[in-house]
Design a protein around this motif. Structure first.
Motif, short mmCIF file in Angstrom:
data_model
loop_
_atom_site.label_atom_id
_atom_site.label_comp_id
_atom_site.label_asym_id
_atom_site.label_seq_id
_atom_site.Cartn_x
_atom_site.Cartn_y
_atom_site.Cartn_z
N ASP A 46 0.84 -1.19 0.00
CA ASP A 46 0.00 0.00 0.00
C ASP A 46 0.88 1.25 0.00
O ASP A 46 1.69 1.46 0.91
CB ASP A 46 -0.91 -0.01 1.23
CG ASP A 46 -1.84 1.19 1.25
OD1 ASP A 46 -2.49 1.45 0.23
OD2 ASP A 46 -1.92 1.87 2.30
N ALA A 86 -5.38 9.58 -0.40
CA ALA A 86 -5.84 8.28 0.11
C ALA A 86 -7.08 8.45 0.98
O ALA A 86 -8.00 7.63 0.93
CB ALA A 86 -4.73 7.61 0.91
N GLY A 126 -9.19 6.83 -1.35
CA GLY A 126 -8.82 5.49 -0.92
C GLY A 126 -7.71 4.87 -1.73
O GLY A 126 -7.14 3.86 -1.35
N ASP A 127 -7.37 5.47 -2.84
CA ASP A 127 -6.33 4.92 -3.71
C ASP A 127 -5.69 6.08 -4.48
O ASP A 127 -6.18 7.21 -4.45
CB ASP A 127 -6.94 3.91 -4.69
CG ASP A 127 -5.90 2.95 -5.25
OD1 ASP A 127 -4.74 3.05 -4.84
OD2 ASP A 127 -6.27 2.12 -6.10
N SER A 145 -7.85 -2.25 -8.16
CA SER A 145 -7.34 -1.61 -6.94
C SER A 145 -6.68 -2.62 -6.01
O SER A 145 -5.74 -2.28 -5.29
CB SER A 145 -8.48 -0.90 -6.22
OG SER A 145 -8.02 -0.21 -5.09
N ASP A 187 -4.90 -3.86 3.79
CA ASP A 187 -4.63 -2.64 3.02
C ASP A 187 -5.27 -2.72 1.64
O ASP A 187 -5.86 -1.75 1.14
CB ASP A 187 -3.13 -2.42 2.88
CG ASP A 187 -2.49 -1.98 4.19
OD1 ASP A 187 -3.21 -1.47 5.06
OD2 ASP A 187 -1.26 -2.18 4.35
N ARG A 188 -5.18 -3.89 1.01
CA ARG A 188 -5.76 -4.04 -0.32
C ARG A 188 -7.29 -4.05 -0.27
O ARG A 188 -7.95 -3.56 -1.20
CB ARG A 188 -5.23 -5.31 -0.98
CG ARG A 188 -3.78 -5.19 -1.45
CD ARG A 188 -3.36 -6.36 -2.29
NE ARG A 188 -3.17 -7.56 -1.49
CZ ARG A 188 -3.32 -8.80 -1.92
NH1 ARG A 188 -3.70 -9.01 -3.17
NH2 ARG A 188 -3.10 -9.82 -1.13
N ASP A 191 -8.40 -0.44 -0.02
CA ASP A 191 -8.31 0.21 -1.32
C ASP A 191 -9.48 -0.19 -2.22
O ASP A 191 -10.06 0.65 -2.91
CB ASP A 191 -6.99 -0.16 -2.01
CG ASP A 191 -5.79 0.53 -1.36
OD1 ASP A 191 -6.01 1.45 -0.56
OD2 ASP A 191 -4.65 0.12 -1.65
N CYS A 195 -12.84 1.48 -1.05
CA CYS A 195 -12.86 2.90 -1.38
C CYS A 195 -12.98 3.12 -2.89
O CYS A 195 -13.65 4.06 -3.33
CB CYS A 195 -11.60 3.58 -0.86
SG CYS A 195 -11.54 3.72 0.94
N ALA A 245 -10.06 8.35 -7.95
CA ALA A 245 -8.65 8.03 -7.68
C ALA A 245 -7.74 8.77 -8.64
O ALA A 245 -6.69 9.31 -8.25
CB ALA A 245 -8.43 6.52 -7.77
#
Length: 675
Positions: free
Chosen positions: A62, A92, A96-97, A174, A502-503, A506, A509, A620
């Motif tokens: 991340d 982020a 979120g990404d 993502s 973490d993934r 992402d 989001c 994003a």
């Protein structure tokens, strides 16, 4: 004796403009290389050591997590990194990404701005930055207007198959191509709905588990509420759970240190319970009307008089005021609704004294007294958080929040009709159901009460003072709307779980962003389209600063995938040609219909992103570019003023903190070991 305070002026590091810019460029390039190494399917994870004692290292891919963990020993370079980190982290938080893309873009834009300023020293750097910002705003507007809509549900409330296919592709991209994460994230988002919230939890094992938390739940259980006395409320000793059916709820704002304030209302509960066990129809209906489970006032227009029992027949009961007698529901239905209200009462309060808890569990086991169950309201980030949660619970159960003053005159209606069940385990308490479902014969007032509370909390979200307050308020709103979903991330180690989590964050989001603003073809395609749009509409000498920078993340993506510089140059040229082949008319009609092609870094082939499922959420891309643009002033700094680090002092403080944490963890107390 006079004691003089020691005065020490921190040593400043002052760097002039000519020396500052190389420091800036070097710091940004190092950050770009480290964070950029995680970009795309060929990106590498980074192993990070935790500074806190006793916490294991973790592995993550991340970008924002890697960015937050960075630091420079050089004071000036560390200052530069701190200055450029906040906008990237803001990306982020919003989308979120996109943190990694924003970091690479920022380094490239700052370098290009610096080069342009070197060639044109007579030009105002502020003016060029304003010009570039206008280009970026125009280019992003072009992208947003032509993004592909990805709706989760159709107007009739059913799932949109085509929209969910796009959202799944966004989540998969993502999550770095992990289909399991994409499917779990999409399922959780579908269950949560637009106003819902997805809570992430961790557990050992493998896979991902998605479940809905029914009713209104609190993150506290008997361990915090009753402590050593908790076993007295267990209805299931094997599971160590307290579960009661059809309870009513007292929502008490304050600490319960004695039973005096609750005695009047509890006496009414017992009186109603005893009446419900008898055959006095008038008494049963009277208590039912006072409790709010059946109508208490006349429904005729402009008549709000209290209802009274007029006559009982074999077919039913005449229940109305003297001027408007009405034939009501069958008597059996009314009596059943009134008798449903038992003597089990949940008392939700700020805190309970040991004496009150003792009184509660003694009454819980007695047949001739109310069965009282405590429910602790957790504290939050603000001083009024507990009160806000109390009003939320009151809206769900149909109750009224009372305090030490109003409790003495509280009526049965303050308890409301209650909920279908209440369950308390070690770490969680849950109210299952809602008041409007419990009061089947008089549900409208409780529907309105819940709807009004949802509107109030929605406004609280909009005017939240901080991101922390907004997070907590959104969670409360999700509980009220019935959209609280738990997604459990399972793994074999802490590092594995953290990387998976973490993934998942992402992916969730990205789904939310695509639902709001649409999606774009992935593989940096949107950045190339934006670069083409800017180059066609603005002066080449100025626009080239942005055009070259916008294509830099694609270069990094290909390098991570194992391509050589020669291959990168060839593929980059092909990408530019394919983007230019798309006519503007086709773009305005829809990029999906124009059949765009992107380069798949895994298969090393050109593919249709919509068919292959490689899509980015529009927010994003938008937030990444805006975040990078915010770094442009760093490219023409007049100097850097930083404080020189005292390495010896920092080392001593770190050793002392580590020794203290180790002693606390081992239960050692230096004072106990002294002679």
């Amino acid at each position: 004796m006079n004691h003089l305070k020691v005065r020490s002026q921190p040593t400043k590091v002052v760097i002039q403009a000519t020396e500052a810019l190389p420091v800036v460029l070097e710091a940004m390039q190092i950050v770009s290389e480290i964070v950029g190494s995680t970009l795309g399917p060929g990106g590498r994870p980074v192993l990070i050591e935790k500074q806190e004692y006793g916490l294991p290292p973790f592995l993550t891919k991340d970008g924002v997590t890697v960015y937050k963990s960075l630091g420079f020993e050089n004071a000036a370079m560390d200052l530069v990194m701190e200055a450029i980190r906040d906008p990237a982290i803001h990306t982020a938080n919003e989308a979120g990404d996109g943190t990694t893309t924003a970091t690479i873009l920022a380094a490239s834009i700052v370098r290009k701005v610096h080069e342009w300023h070197q060639k044109h020293p007579d030009q105002s750097p502020q003016a060029i930055c304003r010009t570039l910002q206008a280009m970026i705003d125009d280019g992003l507007r072009f992208l947003q207007e032509r993004s592909v809509a990805a709706t989760m549900r159709l107007p009739d409330g059913s799932l949109d198959p085509e929209g969910n296919k796009l959202l799944l592709a966004v989540a998969k991209t993502s999550a770095n191509g992990d289909e399991d994460i994409a499917e779990a994230s999409l399922k959780a988002s579908q269950m949560a709905g637009d106003g819902g919230n997805v809570l992430l939890t961790e557990a050992p094992g493998s896979g991902y588990k998605v479940e809905k938390v029914e009713g209104y739940s609190l993150p506290v259980g008997w361990e915090d509420t009753a402590k050593s006395l908790a076993a007295n409320w267990f209805t299931d000793q094997a599971r160590e759970v307290c579960r009661v059916e059809n309870p009513r709820v007292i929502v008490y704002h304050g600490k319960l240190s004695g039973m005096t304030s609750l005695t009047p209302i509890l006496e009414k509960v017992i009186a109603q319970y005893e009446a419900n066990q008898g055959d006095d129809v008038a008494a049963i209906l009277g208590y039912g009307a006072e409790s709010g489970v059946i109508a208490s006032t006349c429904k005729e227009k402009d008549c709000k008089k209290a209802l009274a029992l007029m006559e009982v027949t074999g077919k039913g009961v005449v229940w109305g005021c003297k001027g408007h007698p009405q034939q009501a529901e069958p008597i059996e239905l009314l009596l059943d609704e009134c008798r449903r209200l038992g003597k089990t009462v949940i008392v939700a309060a700020s805190s309970f004294s040991d004496m009150v808890l003792t009184s509660f569990f003694m009454n819980f086991r007695r047949e001739d007294s109310p069965q009282l169950v405590p429910c602790l309201i957790p504290q939050g980030p603000s001083s009024n958080y507990q009160l806000q949660v109390m009003h939320d619970i009151a809206a769900v159960v149909g109750a009224t929040v009372i305090d030490p003053v109003s409790a003495r005159e509280a009526k049965l209606s303050c308890l409301g009709p209650g909920v279908s069940a209440f369950e308390m385990d070690r770490l969680r308490s849950s109210f299952e159901g809602a008041a409007y479902k419990s009061a089947a014969l008089r549900s409208d007032p409780y529907r309105h009460q819940l709807a009004a509370r949802i509107d109030a909390v929605t406004k609280q979200v909009q005017r939240a003072a901080s991101s922390l307050d907004r997070t907590y308020t959104q969670e409360r709103l999700a509980k009220l709307t019935g959209g609280l979903i738990r997604l459990t991330v399972c793994g074999v180690s802490n590092a594995d779980i953290r990387e998976r989590r973490d993934r998942v964050e992402d992916a969730i989001c990205a789904i939310r962003g695509a639902t709001r603003e649409g999606c774009l073809p992935g593989g940096c395609w949107g950045l190339f389209v934006m670069a083409r749009y800017i180059s066609e509409r603005y002066e080449a000498e100025v626009s080239s600063v942005l055009v070259e920078a916008l294509r830099e993340p694609f270069r990094r993506l290909l390098l991570n995938a194992g391509c050589s510089e020669a291959e990168v140059a060839k593929i980059r040229t092909e990408m530019i040609e394919k983007v230019e082949a798309l006519s503007e008319s086709a773009s305005s009609a829809g990029w999906r219909d124009a059949k765009p092609e992107i380069f798949d870094a895994i298969t090393k082939t050109w593919i249709d992103p919509f068919e292959a499922g490689i899509l980015d959420s529009t927010p994003a891309v938008d937030r990444a570019v805006r975040s990078a643009a915010a770094q442009m002033p760093v490219g023409y700094l007049g100097g850097i003023i930083a404080f020189k680090r005292d390495d010896e002092l920092e080392r001593k403080e770190a050793l002392a903190a580590t020794a203290y944490q180790r002693a606390v963890a081992q239960g050692a107390n230096e004072a106990n070991e002294r002679g």
